[in-house]
Design a protein around this motif. Structure first.
Motif, PDB file in Angstrom:
ATOM      1  N   ARG A 283       3.025  10.186  -7.759  1.00  0.00           N
ATOM      2  CA  ARG A 283       4.008  10.680  -8.731  1.00  0.00           C
ATOM      3  C   ARG A 283       3.654  10.328 -10.167  1.00  0.00           C
ATOM      4  N   GLU A 284       2.520   9.722 -10.373  1.00  0.00           N
ATOM      5  CA  GLU A 284       2.162   9.268 -11.712  1.00  0.00           C
ATOM      6  C   GLU A 284       2.006  10.420 -12.695  1.00  0.00           C
ATOM      7  N   SER A 285       1.350  11.475 -12.281  1.00  0.00           N
ATOM      8  CA  SER A 285       1.115  12.602 -13.183  1.00  0.00           C
ATOM      9  C   SER A 285       2.409  13.322 -13.551  1.00  0.00           C
ATOM     10  N   HIS A 286       3.408  13.269 -12.684  1.00  0.00           N
ATOM     11  CA  HIS A 286       4.690  13.934 -12.971  1.00  0.00           C
ATOM     12  C   HIS A 286       5.432  13.246 -14.115  1.00  0.00           C
ATOM     13  N   PHE A 287       5.270  11.942 -14.262  1.00  0.00           N
ATOM     14  CA  PHE A 287       5.979  11.189 -15.295  1.00  0.00           C
ATOM     15  C   PHE A 287       5.099  10.865 -16.506  1.00  0.00           C
ATOM     16  N   HIS A 288       3.872  11.347 -16.518  1.00  0.00           N
ATOM     17  CA  HIS A 288       2.971  10.994 -17.614  1.00  0.00           C
ATOM     18  C   HIS A 288       3.090  12.011 -18.740  1.00  0.00           C
TER      19      HIS A 288
ATOM     20  N   LEU B 178      19.261  11.673 -21.156  1.00  0.00           N
ATOM     21  CA  LEU B 178      19.364  11.782 -19.701  1.00  0.00           C
ATOM     22  C   LEU B 178      19.386  13.235 -19.248  1.00  0.00           C
ATOM     23  N   HIS B 179      20.031  14.092 -20.023  1.00  0.00           N
ATOM     24  CA  HIS B 179      20.079  15.513 -19.664  1.00  0.00           C
ATOM     25  C   HIS B 179      18.701  16.157 -19.807  1.00  0.00           C
ATOM     26  N   LYS B 180      17.995  15.845 -20.883  1.00  0.00           N
ATOM     27  CA  LYS B 180      16.678  16.436 -21.097  1.00  0.00           C
ATOM     28  C   LYS B 180      15.664  15.978 -20.050  1.00  0.00           C
ATOM     29  N   LEU B 181      15.798  14.748 -19.596  1.00  0.00           N
ATOM     30  CA  LEU B 181      14.884  14.221 -18.580  1.00  0.00           C
ATOM     31  C   LEU B 181      15.369  14.482 -17.163  1.00  0.00           C
ATOM     32  N   HIS B 182      16.501  15.204 -17.032  1.00  0.00           N
ATOM     33  CA  HIS B 182      17.064  15.564 -15.727  1.00  0.00           C
ATOM     34  C   HIS B 182      17.342  14.322 -14.877  1.00  0.00           C
ATOM     35  N   PHE B 183      17.680  13.226 -15.535  1.00  0.00           N
ATOM     36  CA  PHE B 183      18.012  11.966 -14.865  1.00  0.00           C
ATOM     37  C   PHE B 183      16.865  11.477 -13.976  1.00  0.00           C
ATOM     38  N   SER B 184      15.664  11.898 -14.248  1.00  0.00           N
ATOM     39  CA  SER B 184      14.482  11.443 -13.512  1.00  0.00           C
ATOM     40  C   SER B 184      13.853  10.312 -14.312  1.00  0.00           C
ATOM     41  N   LEU B 185      14.130   9.075 -13.897  1.00  0.00           N
ATOM     42  CA  LEU B 185      13.793   7.917 -14.716  1.00  0.00           C
ATOM     43  C   LEU B 185      12.839   6.934 -14.036  1.00  0.00           C
TER      44      LEU B 185
ATOM     45  N   GLN C  29       0.822  -1.212   0.000  1.00  0.00           N
ATOM     46  CA  GLN C  29       0.000   0.000   0.000  1.00  0.00           C
ATOM     47  C   GLN C  29       0.855   1.261   0.000  1.00  0.00           C
ATOM     48  N   SER C  30       1.951   1.259   0.722  1.00  0.00           N
ATOM     49  CA  SER C  30       2.808   2.448   0.745  1.00  0.00           C
ATOM     50  C   SER C  30       3.466   2.684  -0.608  1.00  0.00           C
ATOM     51  N   CYS C  31       3.911   1.599  -1.263  1.00  0.00           N
ATOM     52  CA  CYS C  31       4.500   1.751  -2.599  1.00  0.00           C
ATOM     53  C   CYS C  31       3.457   2.239  -3.599  1.00  0.00           C
ATOM     54  N   TYR C  32       2.253   1.712  -3.494  1.00  0.00           N
ATOM     55  CA  TYR C  32       1.194   2.139  -4.413  1.00  0.00           C
ATOM     56  C   TYR C  32       0.864   3.613  -4.207  1.00  0.00           C
TER      57      TYR C  32
ATOM     58  N   ALA D 244      -3.317   6.490 -29.473  1.00  0.00           N
ATOM     59  CA  ALA D 244      -4.564   6.917 -28.844  1.00  0.00           C
ATOM     60  C   ALA D 244      -4.584   6.679 -27.347  1.00  0.00           C
ATOM     61  N   PHE D 245      -3.725   5.806 -26.835  1.00  0.00           N
ATOM     62  CA  PHE D 245      -3.721   5.481 -25.417  1.00  0.00           C
ATOM     63  C   PHE D 245      -2.679   6.265 -24.624  1.00  0.00           C
ATOM     64  N   THR D 246      -2.008   7.219 -25.263  1.00  0.00           N
ATOM     65  CA  THR D 246      -1.024   8.016 -24.526  1.00  0.00           C
ATOM     66  C   THR D 246      -1.678   8.999 -23.572  1.00  0.00           C
ATOM     67  N   ASN D 247      -2.948   9.291 -23.766  1.00  0.00           N
ATOM     68  CA  ASN D 247      -3.643  10.222 -22.875  1.00  0.00           C
ATOM     69  C   ASN D 247      -4.080   9.572 -21.566  1.00  0.00           C
ATOM     70  N   TYR D 248      -4.005   8.260 -21.477  1.00  0.00           N
ATOM     71  CA  TYR D 248      -4.435   7.568 -20.267  1.00  0.00           C
ATOM     72  C   TYR D 248      -3.231   7.297 -19.359  1.00  0.00           C
ATOM     73  N   ALA D 249      -3.448   7.492 -18.074  1.00  0.00           N
ATOM     74  CA  ALA D 249      -2.393   7.252 -17.101  1.00  0.00           C
ATOM     75  C   ALA D 249      -2.118   5.753 -16.977  1.00  0.00           C
TER      76      ALA D 249
END
Length: 361
Positions: free
Chosen positions: A123-128, A232-239, A114-117, A285-290
């Motif tokens: 953080r899902e919206s930050h990487f979507h 990696l530079h463009k994504l600021h190493f946030s992977l 539950q804590s991992c979920y 078409a599915f890129t808009n869904y989280a």
């Protein structure tokens, strides 16, 4: 008589061997000799060494690299055959239809599930990435579909996990939102994203030479490594992006822990949902869904296709009901169009249970 030169005389002093020595004196001399003696290193038992190195129980893929050492290697005439796609297939296990289902670790889920979920859901919206092709003058939805339709068999050819594929698509789309990419470099971006994703989760990521061999020598090692640095530079190493793979595993553990389905049924539904999710990754078409929304919809569609008595609840993730039903309807249409491709991704026993037309089984 005068004095002449005196001759040198040699005097030799010899110890007297006839003088008696008491036992006490002899013992004292032995003690002194032992104290003055240099320490002697104790002899060790000979160490047993194996004549041959240990061999793995199951043959695995070749060890991967970071791509840096390949810049300093000169290609030899005999290395081309070992880096060909055929050689890559021979050294990596294929994920065939008979792949064994992964067992569930319910104890770890009870402790950290539950804590991992909650952390990844926040953080899902930050990487979507939303509308990744909006700033791309040369890359289209059709070219993206072709690239990912090529990368999906490549990831299966190398025996990579579904998590690696999801991270590859996420890295690719997030970079497309930041930088325009030329059409002739789009394939290079695909293999670079695959390499970056594999370095995060795979024990033995593919070698740079193997990835370049799949591109038929169209790109060099220097180009791939340079593009890797740019990504990696463009994504600021946030992977560490939350993926569909993570949410599928979480929902599967949650329904088994709640006693809604049996373990075997949950694992079959997860495998089928993973195949549906692979098809959705290539469709723009599915890129808009989280990822969590896609995961729950793929799992719900898998339950319907397997005719489970207790299907998963769509409201489990908290997304709007209208958006969930829209995503589920598009997934049904996607499976209907690509049913033949889906059957090649699944084990035979699952295909026999699916509610697919007989011609597609």
């Amino acid at each position: 008589m005068g004095l002449g030169k005196q001759l040198p005389c040699c005097i030799m002093v010899t110890p007297c061997t006839t003088s008696p020595v008491s036992p006490a004196v002899q013992a004292g001399r032995r003690d002194n000799d032992q104290n003055l003696r240099a320490p002697v290193k104790k002899s060790r038992r000979p160490r047993l060494r194996r004549k041959q190195p240990l061999q793995p129980l199951n043959p695995g893929p070749l060890p991967g690299d970071s791509g840096v050492c390949d810049l300093f290697e000169s290609p030899s005439s005999g290395s081309e055959g070992s880096d060909s796609p055929a050689a890559a297939r021979s050294c990596s296990p294929l994920l065939g239809p008979a792949q064994h289902l992964v067992q569930l670790d319910l104890q770890t889920f009870r402790d950290y599930g539950q804590s991992c979920y909650a952390f990844r859901r926040a953080r899902e919206s930050h990487f979507h990435p939303r509308e990744p092709l909006a700033r791309q003058p040369q890359v289209t939805a059709e070219s993206r579909c072709k690239l990912l339709s090529w990368l999906i068999p490549v990831h299966r050819q190398f025996g990579l996990s579904f998590e690696s594929l999801c991270l590859t698509v996420n890295t690719l789309d997030r970079f497309l939102t930041t930088t325009p990419v030329a059409a002739d470099c789009f394939q290079l971006l695909g293999v670079t994203s695959l390499l970056i994703a594999c370095k995060q989760v795979e024990v033995h990521p593919p070698r740079v030479k193997q990835l370049l061999a799949l591109c038929c020598g169209a790109f060099s090692r220097q180009q791939l490594c340079n593009l890797e640095c740019i990504v990696l530079h463009k994504l600021h190493f946030s992977l560490g992006a939350p993926t569909i793979s993570f949410f599928l595993e979480h929902f599967t553990h949650a329904r088994v822990e709640a006693g809604q389905v049996e373990v075997s049924e949950a694992l079959e539904a997860q495998t089928l949902a993973r195949g549906v999710a692979e098809l959705s990754l290539a469709d723009y078409a599915f890129t808009n869904y989280a990822p969590s929304q896609l995961a729950i919809c793929c799992l719900a569609l898998a339950d319907r296709m397997l005719h489970l008595q207790h299907p998963v609840d769509l409201c489990l993730v908290g997304h709007p009901e209208e958006a969930l039903q829209d995503c589920l309807g598009k997934l049904q249409l996607l499976v209907a169009i690509n049913g033949t491709s889906l059957t090649h991704m699944l084990p035979i026993q699952i295909c026999e249970k699916c509610s697919l037309p007989p011609s597609l089984k």
